[in-house]
Write an enzyme that holds these catalytic residues in place. Sequence first.
Site, short mmCIF file in Angstrom:
data_model
loop_
_atom_site.label_atom_id
_atom_site.label_comp_id
_atom_site.label_asym_id
_atom_site.label_seq_id
_atom_site.Cartn_x
_atom_site.Cartn_y
_atom_site.Cartn_z
N HIS A 169 0.85 -1.20 0.00
CA HIS A 169 0.00 0.00 0.00
C HIS A 169 0.88 1.24 0.00
O HIS A 169 2.09 1.16 0.18
CB HIS A 169 -0.99 0.00 1.17
CG HIS A 169 -0.36 0.12 2.53
ND1 HIS A 169 0.44 -0.84 3.07
CD2 HIS A 169 -0.43 1.11 3.46
CE1 HIS A 169 0.84 -0.48 4.28
NE2 HIS A 169 0.34 0.71 4.54
N HIS B 104 1.57 3.90 1.85
CA HIS B 104 2.17 4.67 2.95
C HIS B 104 3.69 4.80 2.81
O HIS B 104 4.37 3.86 2.39
CB HIS B 104 1.82 4.03 4.30
CG HIS B 104 0.43 4.38 4.77
ND1 HIS B 104 -0.26 3.66 5.70
CD2 HIS B 104 -0.38 5.42 4.40
CE1 HIS B 104 -1.45 4.22 5.91
NE2 HIS B 104 -1.55 5.27 5.13
N ASP C 44 6.17 4.76 4.83
CA ASP C 44 7.10 3.84 5.49
C ASP C 44 7.13 2.47 4.81
O ASP C 44 7.82 1.57 5.27
CB ASP C 44 6.77 3.72 6.99
CG ASP C 44 5.40 3.15 7.28
OD1 ASP C 44 4.43 3.53 6.57
OD2 ASP C 44 5.27 2.30 8.18
N HIS C 45 6.37 2.34 3.71
CA HIS C 45 6.42 1.12 2.90
C HIS C 45 7.00 1.39 1.51
O HIS C 45 7.25 0.45 0.76
CB HIS C 45 5.01 0.54 2.76
CG HIS C 45 4.41 0.12 4.06
ND1 HIS C 45 4.13 -1.19 4.38
CD2 HIS C 45 4.07 0.85 5.16
CE1 HIS C 45 3.62 -1.25 5.60
NE2 HIS C 45 3.58 -0.02 6.10
N HIS D 16 -7.26 -0.46 6.08
CA HIS D 16 -6.17 0.42 6.53
C HIS D 16 -5.98 1.56 5.54
O HIS D 16 -5.94 2.73 5.90
CB HIS D 16 -4.92 -0.43 6.68
CG HIS D 16 -3.68 0.33 7.02
ND1 HIS D 16 -3.51 0.95 8.24
CD2 HIS D 16 -2.56 0.58 6.31
CE1 HIS D 16 -2.32 1.55 8.26
NE2 HIS D 16 -1.73 1.35 7.10
N ASP E 200 -0.02 -3.94 6.27
CA ASP E 200 -0.62 -3.35 7.46
C ASP E 200 -2.10 -3.73 7.58
O ASP E 200 -2.89 -3.02 8.20
CB ASP E 200 -0.51 -1.82 7.43
CG ASP E 200 0.90 -1.33 7.72
OD1 ASP E 200 1.78 -2.15 8.01
OD2 ASP E 200 1.12 -0.10 7.65
N HIS F 228 4.99 -4.82 10.58
CA HIS F 228 5.43 -4.16 11.82
C HIS F 228 5.60 -5.14 12.98
O HIS F 228 4.82 -6.10 13.12
CB HIS F 228 4.42 -3.08 12.24
CG HIS F 228 4.40 -1.90 11.33
ND1 HIS F 228 5.32 -0.88 11.42
CD2 HIS F 228 3.58 -1.59 10.30
CE1 HIS F 228 5.05 0.03 10.49
NE2 HIS F 228 4.02 -0.38 9.79
ZN LIG Z 1 0.28 1.68 6.50
#
Ligand SMILES: [Zn+2]
Length: 255
Positions: free
Chosen positions: A55, A57, A59-60, A112, A129, A167
């Site tokens: 996805h 985001h 941090d990905h 999410h 996530d 995570h």
């Molecule tokens: Zn995320």
Amino acid sequence: MVQVEPIKAFNDNYIWAICSQHEQQTWVVDPGQSQPVFTFLKAHNRTLSGILITHHHWDHTDGVAELLLQFPDIPVYGPKDSKFTGITHPLSHDDNVTIAGIAFKIVETPGHTLDHICYIDEQIAFTGDTLFSGGCGRLFEGTAKQMWHSLESLKQLPSACQIYCTHEYTLANLAFAQAVEPENQILSEHIAWCQQQREKDLPTLPTSMEIERAINPFLRTDQAKILAHLPVYLQEPSDLDWQILSKLRLWKDNF
Ligand SMILES: [Zn+2]
């Protein structure tokens, strides 16, 4: 033969490296940073074969551009209609894609985020996530109903399927799970094991679908006792499983 190795990123992210033995392929899932991936590749004398994104985001995805500078021709698989614009091979629900010899099916799992996809095989699943060990992602873009449907499709995976999420949230998730189901014996045993892992600075992942079905409250909305310990402010009656998930998610957000 494929090995899946954790590459630590940020405080509690794992960039999973899928390493095939025979063809020397190496893929990474959700590289939010490039440097840890470069360090891993150098240490194992490997080059990068491609990237999987679950996805949009940051941090990905934030490591993708720098990885492509070094490996300009590799594919970047990810969800179609994503806010992340670096995807070269957009994927949709029920698509099949073979990565390092593993035939993954794509499952769209909105909740999410709206673009979230999971890469699913009978033995290995990358759930980003959406599904965490003991928990699920926060509802940033989707609804509780969407997340319930997404988790319901993952819940059908075989018991032995190994779940790789992004995570290391497990201990915090399990503390919440224990508040939901204090009498769950499998949960108590799993918490003890996860604490041992973390004391040794080892991941609590992958988890298995068998464990998650037994301990993860967000997969247990069909259990009669799941609402027994709800806080007072959430206690008006709910009949539908997605409404129960909505309450659990609200409780967890304020836990
Ligand atoms: Zn995320």
